[in-house]
Design a protein around this motif. Structure first.
Motif, PDB file in Angstrom:
ATOM      1  N   GLY A  89       0.813  -1.206   0.000  1.00  0.00           N
ATOM      2  CA  GLY A  89       0.000   0.000   0.000  1.00  0.00           C
ATOM      3  C   GLY A  89       0.846   1.255   0.000  1.00  0.00           C
ATOM      4  O   GLY A  89       2.074   1.207  -0.035  1.00  0.00           O
ATOM      5  N   ARG A  90       0.139   2.384   0.054  1.00  0.00           N
ATOM      6  CA  ARG A  90       0.792   3.697   0.054  1.00  0.00           C
ATOM      7  C   ARG A  90       0.365   4.447   1.314  1.00  0.00           C
ATOM      8  O   ARG A  90      -0.811   4.474   1.655  1.00  0.00           O
ATOM      9  N   GLU A 115      -2.535   6.255   7.949  1.00  0.00           N
ATOM     10  CA  GLU A 115      -3.626   5.832   7.076  1.00  0.00           C
ATOM     11  C   GLU A 115      -2.991   5.246   5.824  1.00  0.00           C
ATOM     12  O   GLU A 115      -2.082   5.846   5.246  1.00  0.00           O
ATOM     13  N   LEU A 116      -3.454   4.071   5.424  1.00  0.00           N
ATOM     14  CA  LEU A 116      -2.852   3.344   4.309  1.00  0.00           C
ATOM     15  C   LEU A 116      -3.881   3.138   3.198  1.00  0.00           C
ATOM     16  O   LEU A 116      -4.980   2.653   3.445  1.00  0.00           O
ATOM     17  N   TYR A 117      -3.488   3.501   1.972  1.00  0.00           N
ATOM     18  CA  TYR A 117      -4.280   3.149   0.796  1.00  0.00           C
ATOM     19  C   TYR A 117      -3.776   1.797   0.328  1.00  0.00           C
ATOM     20  O   TYR A 117      -2.584   1.612   0.083  1.00  0.00           O
ATOM     21  N   TYR A 153       5.576   3.989  -0.512  1.00  0.00           N
ATOM     22  CA  TYR A 153       4.957   2.686  -0.661  1.00  0.00           C
ATOM     23  C   TYR A 153       5.546   1.726   0.360  1.00  0.00           C
ATOM     24  O   TYR A 153       6.740   1.772   0.640  1.00  0.00           O
ATOM     25  N   VAL A 154       4.691   0.876   0.911  1.00  0.00           N
ATOM     26  CA  VAL A 154       5.135  -0.139   1.861  1.00  0.00           C
ATOM     27  C   VAL A 154       4.746  -1.511   1.318  1.00  0.00           C
ATOM     28  O   VAL A 154       3.809  -1.644   0.547  1.00  0.00           O
ATOM     29  N   THR A 198       8.902  -1.768   7.727  1.00  0.00           N
ATOM     30  CA  THR A 198       8.712  -1.140   9.024  1.00  0.00           C
ATOM     31  C   THR A 198       8.211   0.276   8.802  1.00  0.00           C
ATOM     32  O   THR A 198       8.858   1.062   8.115  1.00  0.00           O
ATOM     33  N   VAL A 199       7.049   0.579   9.364  1.00  0.00           N
ATOM     34  CA  VAL A 199       6.509   1.920   9.247  1.00  0.00           C
ATOM     35  C   VAL A 199       6.882   2.729  10.486  1.00  0.00           C
ATOM     36  O   VAL A 199       7.221   3.906  10.393  1.00  0.00           O
TER      37      VAL A 199
END
Length: 186
Positions: A4-5, A26-28, A110-111, A116-117
């Motif tokens: 996601g982004r 918040e992830l798209y 992008y993840v 790791t966020v």
């Protein structure tokens, strides 16, 4: 967990305190949108074909568990069930309290699964690493208490307990490393 982004960061700086349950980003993600659609379809099928050959209740439960494992919370699932509309972006919440150790990636990054966020540390207990000479080890066997003084806090003595002594001896210096746990009330 997901591709996601990062659409929005609620925590931006290293050193910032994050409480348990606090929104962090918040992830798209197309994956989570598709999983929400699967869950809604399974719920509709369960309600429409209750006693069919397929066990739609188990399918709905599996789809729900997938969303929970991917990081959605009960309140988000209840909102999804009531609205019947999947969201493209999902807010993720911290499961733990602690301080941010590294600044998170920038918004728009992008993840991927395994990325790791956010790195959090619980600083209620600190570790100090001590170097002990082999000749000091008999004193350590008598007590596991340690007193530590720090050059930047002159005159202040911290108390702690030795929690680990490395069994490996550094051959060149004849030093053993030990870990001391110190309670951090602040």
């Amino acid at each position: 967990r997901l591709n996601g982004r990062l659409e929005r960061l609620f925590v931006r700086n290293a050193g910032e305190y994050v409480g348990a349950g606090q929104a962090v980003f918040e992830l798209y993600s197309e994956d989570i949108t598709a999983a929400q659609q699967d869950y809604l379809l399974a719920l509709k099928s369960k309600n429409r074909y209750g006693n069919a050959d397929l066990d739609f209740a188990r399918i709905a439960e599996a789809a729900r568990n997938k969303l929970l494992l991917w990081g959605m919370v009960e309140a988000q699932l209840q909102e999804l069930e009531q609205s019947g509309i999947p969201k493209n972006s999902v807010t993720f919440y911290s499961h733990y309290a602690g301080y941010v150790m590294e600044a998170p990636p920038a918004e728009g990054s992008y993840v991927t699964p395994g990325s790791t966020v956010l790195k959090l540390a619980d600083l209620r207990t600190l570790w100090a690493e001590a170097q002990l000479y082999v000749s000091d080890l008999p004193f350590l066997a008598q007590t596991h208490e340690a007193s530590i003084s720090l050059p930047y806090f002159p005159g202040r003595i911290l108390s702690g307990k030795v929690s680990f002594v490395n069994p490996m001896l550094e051959a060149s210096s004849k030093i053993v490393l030990a870990r001391v746990e110190i309670s951090n009330p602040k």
